[in-house]
Design a protein around this motif. Sequence first.
Motif, PDB file in Angstrom:
ATOM      1  N   ARG A  67       0.823  -1.224   0.000  1.00 48.70           N
ATOM      2  CA  ARG A  67       0.000   0.000   0.000  1.00 48.70           C
ATOM      3  C   ARG A  67       0.853   1.269   0.000  1.00 48.70           C
ATOM      4  NH1 ARG A  67      -3.050   1.132   4.290  1.00 48.70           N
ATOM      5  NH2 ARG A  67      -1.743   0.016   5.797  1.00 48.70           N
ATOM      6  N   PHE A  68       2.007   1.218   0.642  1.00 48.01           N
ATOM      7  CA  PHE A  68       2.885   2.381   0.744  1.00 48.01           C
ATOM      8  C   PHE A  68       4.099   2.176  -0.153  1.00 48.01           C
ATOM      9  CE2 PHE A  68       1.772   3.859   5.360  1.00 48.01           C
ATOM     10  CZ  PHE A  68       0.423   3.836   5.034  1.00 48.01           C
ATOM     11  N   THR A  69       4.606   3.296  -0.687  1.00 49.03           N
ATOM     12  CA  THR A  69       5.808   3.258  -1.516  1.00 49.03           C
ATOM     13  C   THR A  69       6.726   4.405  -1.122  1.00 49.03           C
ATOM     14  OG1 THR A  69       4.553   2.337  -3.378  1.00 49.03           O
ATOM     15  CG2 THR A  69       6.726   3.260  -3.858  1.00 49.03           C
ATOM     16  N   ILE A  70       7.971   4.075  -0.855  1.00 48.51           N
ATOM     17  CA  ILE A  70       8.968   5.089  -0.524  1.00 48.51           C
ATOM     18  C   ILE A  70       9.808   5.362  -1.764  1.00 48.51           C
ATOM     19  CG2 ILE A  70      10.685   3.404   0.288  1.00 48.51           C
ATOM     20  CD1 ILE A  70      11.406   5.398   2.524  1.00 48.51           C
ATOM     21  N   SER A  71      10.111   6.630  -1.995  1.00 46.64           N
ATOM     22  CA  SER A  71      10.893   6.982  -3.178  1.00 46.64           C
ATOM     23  C   SER A  71      11.670   8.265  -2.909  1.00 46.64           C
ATOM     24  CB  SER A  71       9.974   7.169  -4.398  1.00 46.64           C
ATOM     25  OG  SER A  71       9.076   8.241  -4.191  1.00 46.64           O
TER      26      SER A  71
END
Length: 124
Positions: A67-71
């Motif tokens: 559900r979460f994406t770090i970038s």
Amino acid sequence: QVPLVESGGGLVQPGGSLRLSCTGSGFTLDDYPIGWFRQAPEKEREGVSCTNRGDNHTVYSDSVKGRFTISRDNAKNTVYLQMNSLKPEDTAVYYCVRQAYCSGVDLAPFFGSWGQGTQVTVSS
């Protein structure tokens, strides 16, 4: 040392999305592993995600995986946490820190201090 600055929180309905930003000054965020953490009322701070230098390795807690994406946006010296399909249990104050390394999503030795965080509230 100056803490990182978190922003982008707010009130969102279940199923909605938010994108949190983590910025810093005086240093290059891409030189550091960056961890996202959150703390809900009356609960201990917990790890959410961590990204190593250069985005070559990212990890997520089981509760946010998928559900979460770090970038990173190195041109803006910013690390993002894109949060989709938000749930009421995601309600918390979210923080980011520069870490010496990623230890899964656990807190590793970090630089500076905790910032003010940004409040995320998921409610209908």
